[in-house]
Design a protein around this motif. Structure first.
Motif, short mmCIF file in Angstrom:
data_model
loop_
_atom_site.label_atom_id
_atom_site.label_comp_id
_atom_site.label_asym_id
_atom_site.label_seq_id
_atom_site.Cartn_x
_atom_site.Cartn_y
_atom_site.Cartn_z
N MET A 75 30.65 41.31 12.79
CA MET A 75 29.77 41.61 11.68
C MET A 75 30.62 41.83 10.43
N SER A 76 30.12 41.40 9.34
CA SER A 76 30.78 41.58 8.05
C SER A 76 30.89 43.07 7.71
N ARG A 77 31.88 43.44 6.95
CA ARG A 77 32.03 44.84 6.54
C ARG A 77 31.01 45.23 5.48
N THR A 78 30.50 44.26 4.72
CA THR A 78 29.63 44.60 3.59
C THR A 78 28.22 44.03 3.69
N MET A 79 27.96 43.25 4.74
CA MET A 79 26.63 42.66 4.89
C MET A 79 26.23 42.64 6.35
N HIS A 80 24.94 42.56 6.60
CA HIS A 80 24.45 42.36 7.96
C HIS A 80 23.14 41.58 7.91
N ILE A 81 22.79 41.02 9.03
CA ILE A 81 21.57 40.23 9.15
C ILE A 81 20.47 41.15 9.66
N ASP A 82 19.32 41.09 9.03
CA ASP A 82 18.20 41.93 9.44
C ASP A 82 16.96 41.06 9.63
N VAL A 83 16.58 40.85 10.88
CA VAL A 83 15.38 40.09 11.20
C VAL A 83 14.43 41.07 11.88
N ARG A 84 13.27 41.29 11.30
CA ARG A 84 12.32 42.25 11.87
C ARG A 84 10.90 41.84 11.55
N LEU A 85 9.99 42.40 12.30
CA LEU A 85 8.57 42.13 12.09
C LEU A 85 7.97 43.25 11.26
N LEU A 86 7.21 42.89 10.26
CA LEU A 86 6.55 43.86 9.40
C LEU A 86 5.05 43.60 9.41
N PRO A 87 4.25 44.65 9.38
CA PRO A 87 2.80 44.44 9.31
C PRO A 87 2.39 43.96 7.91
N VAL A 88 1.55 42.94 7.88
CA VAL A 88 1.04 42.44 6.61
C VAL A 88 -0.45 42.19 6.81
N TYR A 89 -1.25 43.02 6.22
CA TYR A 89 -2.70 42.87 6.29
C TYR A 89 -3.18 42.66 4.86
N ASP A 90 -3.06 41.41 4.38
CA ASP A 90 -3.38 41.10 2.99
C ASP A 90 -4.86 41.26 2.66
N ARG A 91 -5.68 40.64 3.49
CA ARG A 91 -7.11 40.59 3.16
C ARG A 91 -7.80 41.91 3.42
N LEU A 92 -7.58 42.44 4.61
CA LEU A 92 -8.27 43.66 5.03
C LEU A 92 -7.30 44.53 5.82
N PRO A 93 -7.54 45.84 5.86
CA PRO A 93 -6.71 46.69 6.72
C PRO A 93 -7.01 46.41 8.19
N PHE A 94 -6.12 46.86 9.07
CA PHE A 94 -6.23 46.61 10.50
C PHE A 94 -7.60 46.96 11.04
N ASP A 95 -8.12 48.15 10.70
CA ASP A 95 -9.40 48.59 11.27
C ASP A 95 -10.58 47.74 10.82
N LYS A 96 -10.43 47.00 9.73
CA LYS A 96 -11.50 46.08 9.30
C LYS A 96 -11.33 44.71 9.93
N LEU A 97 -10.07 44.28 10.13
CA LEU A 97 -9.81 43.00 10.79
C LEU A 97 -10.13 43.05 12.27
N TYR A 98 -9.83 44.19 12.90
CA TYR A 98 -10.01 44.36 14.34
C TYR A 98 -10.81 45.64 14.61
N PRO A 99 -12.09 45.65 14.27
CA PRO A 99 -12.89 46.88 14.43
C PRO A 99 -13.02 47.33 15.88
#
Length: 123
Positions: free
Chosen positions: A1-25
């Motif tokens: 691994m580089s001393r000044t950089m690292h790779i970050d691959v992760r999953l983030l929640p993105v509910y653009d249209r509606l919040p979770f409870d409205k998309l999946y009631p």
């Protein structure tokens, strides 16, 4: 691994249209009914919710109505999540993207069945 950089691959929640409870009631009603309302406030990814659904399906205090639907859907959700995890770890982003779309489809099916089996949202 580089001393000044690292790779970050992760999953983030993105509910653009509606919040979770409205998309999946149905899923939101399940989580509220089994005492896991705090998960809704954290806005988890569907990928991360699979583990919670597995625990819920095994919980002896959860109503049989919820469990009936979960037992039908959880195996395929776990299979898809595991395939997504393998793609994520291998940095196979195209395959990961396909698995995440599949996971969304599986959650749509789960949500529809939850609302059908327990229309009141309380089992």
């Amino acid at each position: 691994m580089s001393r000044t950089m690292h790779i970050d691959v992760r999953l983030l929640p993105v509910y653009d249209r509606l919040p979770f409870d409205k998309l999946y009631p149905g899923c939101a009603a399940l989580l509220r009914d089994v005492g896991k309302k705090s998960l809704l406030e954290k806005t988890p990814t569907l990928y991360h919710l699979v583990d919670e659904l597995v625990r819920t399906a095994r919980d002896p205090n959860v109503s049989g109505l919820w469990k009936k639907v979960l037992q039908k859907h959880v195996p395929e959700l776990v299979r898809c999540r595991d395939q997504a995890r393998e793609a994520l770890l291998a940095r196979e982003l195209r395959e990961l993207d396909q698995m995440l779309y599949r996971l969304e489809d599986l959650f749509d099916d789960l949500d529809k069945d939850l609302r059908w089996e327990v229309p009141s949202g309380k089992a």
